[in-house]
Design a protein around this motif. Sequence first.
Motif, PDB file in Angstrom:
ATOM      1  N   MET A   1       0.831  -1.201   0.000  1.00 37.43           N
ATOM      2  CA  MET A   1       0.000   0.000   0.000  1.00 37.43           C
ATOM      3  C   MET A   1       0.872   1.259   0.000  1.00 37.43           C
ATOM      4  SD  MET A   1      -3.058   1.000  -0.059  1.00 37.43           S
ATOM      5  CE  MET A   1      -4.258   2.111   0.505  1.00 37.43           C
ATOM      6  N   MET A   2       1.937   1.232   0.808  1.00 37.89           N
ATOM      7  CA  MET A   2       2.828   2.388   0.889  1.00 37.89           C
ATOM      8  C   MET A   2       3.526   2.632  -0.454  1.00 37.89           C
ATOM      9  SD  MET A   2       3.475   4.598   3.011  1.00 37.89           S
ATOM     10  CE  MET A   2       4.543   5.470   4.064  1.00 37.89           C
ATOM     11  N   TYR A   3       3.869   1.548  -1.156  1.00 35.94           N
ATOM     12  CA  TYR A   3       4.520   1.668  -2.457  1.00 35.94           C
ATOM     13  C   TYR A   3       3.602   2.387  -3.438  1.00 35.94           C
ATOM     14  CZ  TYR A   3       6.387   0.432  -7.007  1.00 35.94           C
ATOM     15  OH  TYR A   3       6.862   0.498  -8.284  1.00 35.94           O
ATOM     16  N   LEU A   4       2.340   2.029  -3.453  1.00 35.92           N
ATOM     17  CA  LEU A   4       1.375   2.647  -4.356  1.00 35.92           C
ATOM     18  C   LEU A   4       1.211   4.136  -4.047  1.00 35.92           C
ATOM     19  CD1 LEU A   4      -0.625   2.330  -6.657  1.00 35.92           C
ATOM     20  CD2 LEU A   4      -2.351   1.664  -4.991  1.00 35.92           C
ATOM     21  N   GLN A   5       1.149   4.492  -2.770  1.00 38.13           N
ATOM     22  CA  GLN A   5       1.038   5.907  -2.388  1.00 38.13           C
ATOM     23  C   GLN A   5       2.271   6.680  -2.831  1.00 38.13           C
ATOM     24  OE1 GLN A   5       0.391   5.546   1.837  1.00 38.13           O
ATOM     25  NE2 GLN A   5      -1.841   5.680   1.619  1.00 38.13           N
ATOM     26  N   ASN A   6       3.450   6.101  -2.636  1.00 41.86           N
ATOM     27  CA  ASN A   6       4.686   6.768  -3.057  1.00 41.86           C
ATOM     28  C   ASN A   6       4.747   6.921  -4.570  1.00 41.86           C
ATOM     29  OD1 ASN A   6       5.655   7.115  -0.476  1.00 41.86           O
ATOM     30  ND2 ASN A   6       6.825   5.210  -0.481  1.00 41.86           N
ATOM     31  N   LYS A   7       4.292   5.906  -5.276  1.00 39.94           N
ATOM     32  CA  LYS A   7       4.294   5.963  -6.733  1.00 39.94           C
ATOM     33  C   LYS A   7       3.347   7.052  -7.237  1.00 39.94           C
ATOM     34  CE  LYS A   7       4.063   3.053 -10.784  1.00 39.94           C
ATOM     35  NZ  LYS A   7       3.961   1.718 -11.314  1.00 39.94           N
ATOM     36  N   LEU A   8       2.156   7.139  -6.652  1.00 39.55           N
ATOM     37  CA  LEU A   8       1.201   8.176  -7.045  1.00 39.55           C
ATOM     38  C   LEU A   8       1.726   9.575  -6.703  1.00 39.55           C
ATOM     39  CD1 LEU A   8      -2.193   6.528  -6.044  1.00 39.55           C
ATOM     40  CD2 LEU A   8      -1.318   6.928  -8.352  1.00 39.55           C
ATOM     41  N   LEU A   9       2.337   9.712  -5.553  1.00 41.90           N
ATOM     42  CA  LEU A   9       2.909  11.002  -5.159  1.00 41.90           C
ATOM     43  C   LEU A   9       4.036  11.410  -6.105  1.00 41.90           C
ATOM     44  CD1 LEU A   9       3.117  13.362  -3.143  1.00 41.90           C
ATOM     45  CD2 LEU A   9       4.696  11.955  -1.818  1.00 41.90           C
ATOM     46  N   ALA A  10       4.895  10.469  -6.439  1.00 41.14           N
ATOM     47  CA  ALA A  10       5.998  10.764  -7.348  1.00 41.14           C
ATOM     48  C   ALA A  10       5.479  11.156  -8.730  1.00 41.14           C
ATOM     49  CB  ALA A  10       6.930   9.562  -7.448  1.00 41.14           C
ATOM     50  N   LYS A  11       4.446  10.466  -9.187  1.00 37.68           N
ATOM     51  CA  LYS A  11       3.871  10.784 -10.497  1.00 37.68           C
ATOM     52  C   LYS A  11       3.255  12.182 -10.488  1.00 37.68           C
ATOM     53  CE  LYS A  11       1.399   8.643 -14.227  1.00 37.68           C
ATOM     54  NZ  LYS A  11       0.830   7.421 -14.727  1.00 37.68           N
ATOM     55  N   ARG A  12       2.528  12.510  -9.420  1.00 35.80           N
ATOM     56  CA  ARG A  12       1.929  13.843  -9.313  1.00 35.80           C
ATOM     57  C   ARG A  12       3.010  14.925  -9.296  1.00 35.80           C
ATOM     58  NH1 ARG A  12      -1.086  15.247  -4.042  1.00 35.80           N
ATOM     59  NH2 ARG A  12       0.892  16.168  -3.532  1.00 35.80           N
ATOM     60  N   GLN A  13       4.077  14.676  -8.555  1.00 37.51           N
ATOM     61  CA  GLN A  13       5.165  15.647  -8.491  1.00 37.51           C
ATOM     62  C   GLN A  13       5.847  15.813  -9.846  1.00 37.51           C
ATOM     63  OE1 GLN A  13       7.435  13.986  -5.254  1.00 37.51           O
ATOM     64  NE2 GLN A  13       6.414  15.279  -3.735  1.00 37.51           N
ATOM     65  N   SER A  14       5.970  14.715 -10.607  1.00 32.13           N
ATOM     66  CA  SER A  14       6.591  14.830 -11.930  1.00 32.13           C
ATOM     67  C   SER A  14       5.720  15.682 -12.853  1.00 32.13           C
ATOM     68  CB  SER A  14       6.843  13.453 -12.537  1.00 32.13           C
ATOM     69  OG  SER A  14       5.644  12.812 -12.894  1.00 32.13           O
ATOM     70  N   TYR A  15       4.391  15.562 -12.736  1.00 31.93           N
ATOM     71  CA  TYR A  15       3.497  16.390 -13.554  1.00 31.93           C
ATOM     72  C   TYR A  15       3.529  17.856 -13.112  1.00 31.93           C
ATOM     73  CZ  TYR A  15       1.464  12.949 -16.654  1.00 31.93           C
ATOM     74  OH  TYR A  15       1.287  12.039 -17.662  1.00 31.93           O
ATOM     75  N   GLU A  16       3.672  18.100 -11.817  1.00 35.35           N
ATOM     76  CA  GLU A  16       3.784  19.480 -11.337  1.00 35.35           C
ATOM     77  C   GLU A  16       5.067  20.126 -11.851  1.00 35.35           C
ATOM     78  OE1 GLU A  16       3.394  19.191  -7.079  1.00 35.35           O
ATOM     79  OE2 GLU A  16       1.235  18.834  -7.192  1.00 35.35           O
ATOM     80  N   LEU A  17       6.174  19.392 -11.808  1.00 35.35           N
ATOM     81  CA  LEU A  17       7.433  19.912 -12.349  1.00 35.35           C
ATOM     82  C   LEU A  17       7.326  20.137 -13.850  1.00 35.35           C
ATOM     83  CD1 LEU A  17      10.046  17.739 -10.430  1.00 35.35           C
ATOM     84  CD2 LEU A  17       9.690  20.197 -10.206  1.00 35.35           C
ATOM     85  N   ALA A  18       6.683  19.211 -14.535  1.00 35.61           N
ATOM     86  CA  ALA A  18       6.510  19.341 -15.982  1.00 35.61           C
ATOM     87  C   ALA A  18       5.665  20.568 -16.320  1.00 35.61           C
ATOM     88  CB  ALA A  18       5.877  18.071 -16.544  1.00 35.61           C
ATOM     89  N   MET A  19       4.617  20.816 -15.553  1.00 41.72           N
ATOM     90  CA  MET A  19       3.773  21.994 -15.794  1.00 41.72           C
ATOM     91  C   MET A  19       4.569  23.276 -15.601  1.00 41.72           C
ATOM     92  SD  MET A  19       0.931  23.333 -16.711  1.00 41.72           S
ATOM     93  CE  MET A  19      -0.643  22.574 -16.472  1.00 41.72           C
ATOM     94  N   GLN A  20       5.380  23.332 -14.542  1.00 41.26           N
ATOM     95  CA  GLN A  20       6.207  24.514 -14.309  1.00 41.26           C
ATOM     96  C   GLN A  20       7.179  24.739 -15.457  1.00 41.26           C
ATOM     97  OE1 GLN A  20       8.063  23.997 -10.485  1.00 41.26           O
ATOM     98  NE2 GLN A  20       6.119  24.048  -9.396  1.00 41.26           N
ATOM     99  N   ALA A  21       7.789  23.658 -15.954  1.00 40.59           N
ATOM    100  CA  ALA A  21       8.727  23.778 -17.069  1.00 40.59           C
ATOM    101  C   ALA A  21       8.014  24.218 -18.346  1.00 40.59           C
ATOM    102  CB  ALA A  21       9.443  22.446 -17.293  1.00 40.59           C
ATOM    103  N   ALA A  22       6.843  23.658 -18.614  1.00 44.64           N
ATOM    104  CA  ALA A  22       6.103  23.996 -19.834  1.00 44.64           C
ATOM    105  C   ALA A  22       5.589  25.435 -19.789  1.00 44.64           C
ATOM    106  CB  ALA A  22       4.948  23.019 -20.034  1.00 44.64           C
ATOM    107  N   LEU A  23       5.190  25.902 -18.617  1.00 44.50           N
ATOM    108  CA  LEU A  23       4.678  27.276 -18.505  1.00 44.50           C
ATOM    109  C   LEU A  23       5.751  28.321 -18.781  1.00 44.50           C
ATOM    110  CD1 LEU A  23       2.253  27.089 -15.458  1.00 44.50           C
ATOM    111  CD2 LEU A  23       1.672  27.546 -17.841  1.00 44.50           C
ATOM    112  N   LYS A  24       7.012  27.976 -18.543  1.00 45.65           N
ATOM    113  CA  LYS A  24       8.093  28.937 -18.829  1.00 45.65           C
ATOM    114  C   LYS A  24       8.151  29.278 -20.311  1.00 45.65           C
ATOM    115  CE  LYS A  24      11.126  27.699 -15.029  1.00 45.65           C
ATOM    116  NZ  LYS A  24      12.406  27.098 -14.629  1.00 45.65           N
ATOM    117  N   ASP A  25       7.855  28.296 -21.170  1.00 43.32           N
ATOM    118  CA  ASP A  25       7.931  28.498 -22.615  1.00 43.32           C
ATOM    119  C   ASP A  25       6.575  28.729 -23.260  1.00 43.32           C
ATOM    120  OD1 ASP A  25      10.686  28.094 -22.542  1.00 43.32           O
ATOM    121  OD2 ASP A  25      10.467  25.929 -22.758  1.00 43.32           O
ATOM    122  N   TRP A  26       5.483  28.713 -22.446  1.00 40.95           N
ATOM    123  CA  TRP A  26       4.151  28.830 -23.021  1.00 40.95           C
ATOM    124  C   TRP A  26       3.896  30.223 -23.553  1.00 40.95           C
ATOM    125  CZ3 TRP A  26      -0.396  31.607 -21.787  1.00 40.95           C
ATOM    126  CH2 TRP A  26      -1.534  31.162 -22.467  1.00 40.95           C
TER     127      TRP A  26
END
Length: 117
Positions: A1-26
Motif C-alpha cells: 500500500m505504501m509503495y502505491l502511495q509513493n508511486k502516485l505522489l511521485a507521479k503527481r510531483q513529476s506532472y507538477e514539475l513538468a507543468m512549471q517547465a512547460a509554462l516557462k515556454d508557453w
Amino acid sequence: MMYLQNKLLAKRQSYELAMQAALKDWRRDPVEFKCPACGSKKVATRPDLRGKNPCTCTTCNHHFDQPTHFVCDCPEPGTGSQCHDCPNFRKLLATVRAIAEELQSHPLYQNHLGRNS
C-alpha cells in the motif's frame, strides 16, 4: 500500500514539475481571422448589438458571422471556462505530458521508486 502511495505522489510531483517547465515556454498563438471562402487574412470585424461578430472579407467580399477557429483570451492556461476546448491549452497539455514521461523514465526517478517499495 505504501509503495502505491509513493508511486502516485511521485507521479503527481513529476506532472507538477513538468507543468512549471512547460509554462516557462508557453505563449498564446496569435489569433488570425481567415475567410472561409478564399482563405484571405484580410478580414474586417465589427461587433454588433446581438452579441455576434460579423466578419467581411475585404478580398472577396464574403460575409460570415463567426471566426473559423477558437479564440484564446485567458491570461493563464487552465483558468478560462473554455480552456479544455482551446488548441493552445491542448498543445500545452501535450508538452506537459511529454516532459512528465521524460522525467518518469529517468533512472533517478526509477531508483527513488525502488527504494520506497
